[in-house]
Design a protein around this motif. Structure first.
Motif, PDB file in Angstrom:
ATOM      1  N   UNK A 171       0.849  -1.189   0.000  1.00  0.00           N
ATOM      2  CA  UNK A 171       0.000   0.000   0.000  1.00  0.00           C
ATOM      3  C   UNK A 171       0.883   1.236   0.000  1.00  0.00           C
ATOM      4  N   UNK A 172       0.794   2.025  -1.051  1.00  0.00           N
ATOM      5  CA  UNK A 172       1.639   3.204  -1.154  1.00  0.00           C
ATOM      6  C   UNK A 172       0.848   4.488  -1.078  1.00  0.00           C
ATOM      7  N   UNK A 173       1.189   5.326  -0.115  1.00  0.00           N
ATOM      8  CA  UNK A 173       0.610   6.668  -0.038  1.00  0.00           C
ATOM      9  C   UNK A 173       1.519   7.524   0.820  1.00  0.00           C
ATOM     10  N   UNK A 174       1.385   8.837   0.719  1.00  0.00           N
ATOM     11  CA  UNK A 174       2.191   9.738   1.534  1.00  0.00           C
ATOM     12  C   UNK A 174       1.568   9.880   2.920  1.00  0.00           C
ATOM     13  N   UNK A 175       2.419  10.247   3.900  1.00  0.00           N
ATOM     14  CA  UNK A 175       1.993  10.343   5.288  1.00  0.00           C
ATOM     15  C   UNK A 175       2.458  11.664   5.897  1.00  0.00           C
ATOM     16  N   UNK A 176       1.682  12.131   6.864  1.00  0.00           N
ATOM     17  CA  UNK A 176       2.138  13.175   7.768  1.00  0.00           C
ATOM     18  C   UNK A 176       2.198  12.527   9.150  1.00  0.00           C
ATOM     19  N   UNK A 177       3.336  12.636   9.811  1.00  0.00           N
ATOM     20  CA  UNK A 177       3.572  11.974  11.097  1.00  0.00           C
ATOM     21  C   UNK A 177       3.836  13.023  12.168  1.00  0.00           C
ATOM     22  N   UNK A 178       3.229  12.851  13.347  1.00  0.00           N
ATOM     23  CA  UNK A 178       3.420  13.791  14.450  1.00  0.00           C
ATOM     24  C   UNK A 178       3.672  13.005  15.731  1.00  0.00           C
ATOM     25  N   UNK A 179       4.659  13.440  16.514  1.00  0.00           N
ATOM     26  CA  UNK A 179       4.962  12.760  17.785  1.00  0.00           C
ATOM     27  C   UNK A 179       4.730  13.668  18.988  1.00  0.00           C
ATOM     28  N   UNK A 180       3.807  14.608  18.852  1.00  0.00           N
ATOM     29  CA  UNK A 180       3.470  15.598  19.884  1.00  0.00           C
ATOM     30  C   UNK A 180       4.526  16.688  20.026  1.00  0.00           C
ATOM     31  N   UNK A 181       5.595  16.611  19.227  1.00  0.00           N
ATOM     32  CA  UNK A 181       6.634  17.643  19.262  1.00  0.00           C
ATOM     33  C   UNK A 181       6.952  18.177  17.868  1.00  0.00           C
ATOM     34  N   UNK A 182       7.079  17.238  16.928  1.00  0.00           N
ATOM     35  CA  UNK A 182       7.561  17.588  15.592  1.00  0.00           C
ATOM     36  C   UNK A 182       6.733  16.875  14.531  1.00  0.00           C
ATOM     37  N   UNK A 183       6.599  17.512  13.377  1.00  0.00           N
ATOM     38  CA  UNK A 183       5.913  16.906  12.238  1.00  0.00           C
ATOM     39  C   UNK A 183       6.962  16.365  11.264  1.00  0.00           C
ATOM     40  N   UNK A 184       6.748  15.139  10.784  1.00  0.00           N
ATOM     41  CA  UNK A 184       7.648  14.504   9.826  1.00  0.00           C
ATOM     42  C   UNK A 184       6.863  14.086   8.592  1.00  0.00           C
ATOM     43  N   UNK A 185       7.579  13.941   7.503  1.00  0.00           N
ATOM     44  CA  UNK A 185       7.000  13.374   6.294  1.00  0.00           C
ATOM     45  C   UNK A 185       7.291  11.879   6.253  1.00  0.00           C
ATOM     46  N   UNK A 186       6.422  11.149   5.545  1.00  0.00           N
ATOM     47  CA  UNK A 186       6.645   9.723   5.419  1.00  0.00           C
ATOM     48  C   UNK A 186       5.810   9.131   4.311  1.00  0.00           C
ATOM     49  N   UNK A 187       5.914   7.824   4.147  1.00  0.00           N
ATOM     50  CA  UNK A 187       5.062   7.127   3.198  1.00  0.00           C
ATOM     51  C   UNK A 187       4.887   5.682   3.652  1.00  0.00           C
ATOM     52  N   UNK A 188       3.784   5.109   3.264  1.00  0.00           N
ATOM     53  CA  UNK A 188       3.495   3.743   3.666  1.00  0.00           C
ATOM     54  C   UNK A 188       4.013   2.762   2.620  1.00  0.00           C
ATOM     55  N   UNK A 189       4.315   1.546   3.071  1.00  0.00           N
ATOM     56  CA  UNK A 189       4.763   0.476   2.191  1.00  0.00           C
ATOM     57  C   UNK A 189       3.760  -0.672   2.153  1.00  0.00           C
ATOM     58  N   UNK A 190       3.171  -0.960   3.313  1.00  0.00           N
ATOM     59  CA  UNK A 190       2.177  -2.021   3.416  1.00  0.00           C
ATOM     60  C   UNK A 190       1.201  -1.654   4.513  1.00  0.00           C
ATOM     61  N   UNK A 191       0.044  -2.310   4.476  1.00  0.00           N
ATOM     62  CA  UNK A 191      -0.991  -1.952   5.439  1.00  0.00           C
ATOM     63  C   UNK A 191      -1.820  -3.181   5.777  1.00  0.00           C
ATOM     64  N   UNK A 192      -2.380  -3.185   6.987  1.00  0.00           N
ATOM     65  CA  UNK A 192      -3.374  -4.166   7.407  1.00  0.00           C
ATOM     66  C   UNK A 192      -4.355  -3.427   8.300  1.00  0.00           C
ATOM     67  N   UNK A 193      -5.427  -4.085   8.680  1.00  0.00           N
ATOM     68  CA  UNK A 193      -6.390  -3.414   9.555  1.00  0.00           C
ATOM     69  C   UNK A 193      -5.850  -3.263  10.968  1.00  0.00           C
TER      70      UNK A 193
END
Length: 271
Positions: A171-193
């Motif tokens: 599963x490929x899509x872009x991501x926005x990631x947040x750890x309560x301090x900083x925002x990062x860019x990312x992307x997914x490779x695989x997915x499950x429920x």
């Protein structure tokens, strides 16, 4: 001057306490080694057993087989078949919430990893180890070792790998990631429920950390938000960018039921 630490407790914190006081409180049951202390040097909360000021004390108190586990091991040995099976020998112990559990066989631990009831950041112990170690630190549970188990041809081992709680799909899509301090860019490779395999432009995140993810739409799954926990971290070799250097496995801890169902349908079609 003596260094003092605040200790996490029920969503808040108590203290400050000295190292000796915190160790005494752990021995008295008020805290456990997997609680957090605030580290001034890192300006962040760190698991007590992993903080340099406590590491030696943790190992000194933990590198011995728990009395309860010895009793269970003795019972098992009395009933076990005489032949020695390296995958079935019950000789491994798990540290969870400050308590020791076991003994378990390597096969049982691998099954727990497959079913996500144990994670690569959890601590385990065996008589051949001189200290509690994270699963991810042990060659015994490396991808190569587990692959060798899978390819051994033994029926019981094959069954462990066959039974996966959540079907997975690329599963490929872009991501926005947040750890309560900083925002990062990312992307997914695989997915499950139940979770996903993702790339993030930060190689310093650690198993056990909580993240907030925003998935952009892709491959038939609508955009969605998810709260997750990092459960594995794998270095990716021969990459051209920092984003591709680390693959994280994450477990969804909060996700809407409608999105979970959309992912389930997507993975079934892709199977």
């Amino acid at each position: 001057m003596q260094t003092l630490f605040y200790v996490s407790l029920n969503g808040g914190h108590v203290g400050p306490y000295s190292v000796e006081t915190i160790v005494q409180k752990i021995e008295g049951g008020e805290h456990v080694w997997t609680d957090y202390v605030y580290c001034e040097a890192k300006a962040d909360w760190v698991v007590i057993m992993e903080h340099p000021s406590f590491a030696d004390k943790f190992q000194a108190s933990s590198v011995k087989t728990p009395a309860k586990a010895v009793d269970e091991h003795t019972v098992f040995n009395a009933e076990a078949p005489k032949h020695d099976d390296k995958y079935k020998e019950k000789a491994w112990y798990i540290l969870k919430e400050g308590n020791n559990y076991g003994p378990f066989s390597k096969l049982e631990l691998v099954q727990m990893l497959q079913e996500k009831t144990m994670f690569e950041y959890d601590y385990v112990w065996h008589s051949k180890l001189n200290a509690w170690k994270r699963v991810a630190e042990l060659d015994e549970y490396s991808a190569e070792s587990i692959r060798a188990m899978k390819e051994s041809g033994l029926s019981e081992i094959a069954e462990v790998f066959f039974r996966r709680r959540h079907a997975r799909a690329s599963y490929g899509c872009s991501l926005i990631v947040h750890n309560n301090k900083t925002v990062f860019k990312g992307r997914s490779m695989e997915i499950s429920s139940g979770g996903a395999g993702i790339l993030i432009d930060n190689p310093n995140l650690q198993p056990g950390q909580n993240l907030f993810l925003h998935f952009q739409p892709g491959d038939g799954v609508p955009p969605f938000n998810a709260v997750c926990t990092v459960v594995s971290k794998q270095m990716v070799k021969d990459t051209k960018s920092a984003l591709d250097s680390v693959k994280y496995g994450v477990k969804f801890t909060s996700i809407s039921q409608s999105v979970r169902e959309s992912i389930r349908q997507f993975t079934q079609k892709a199977a």
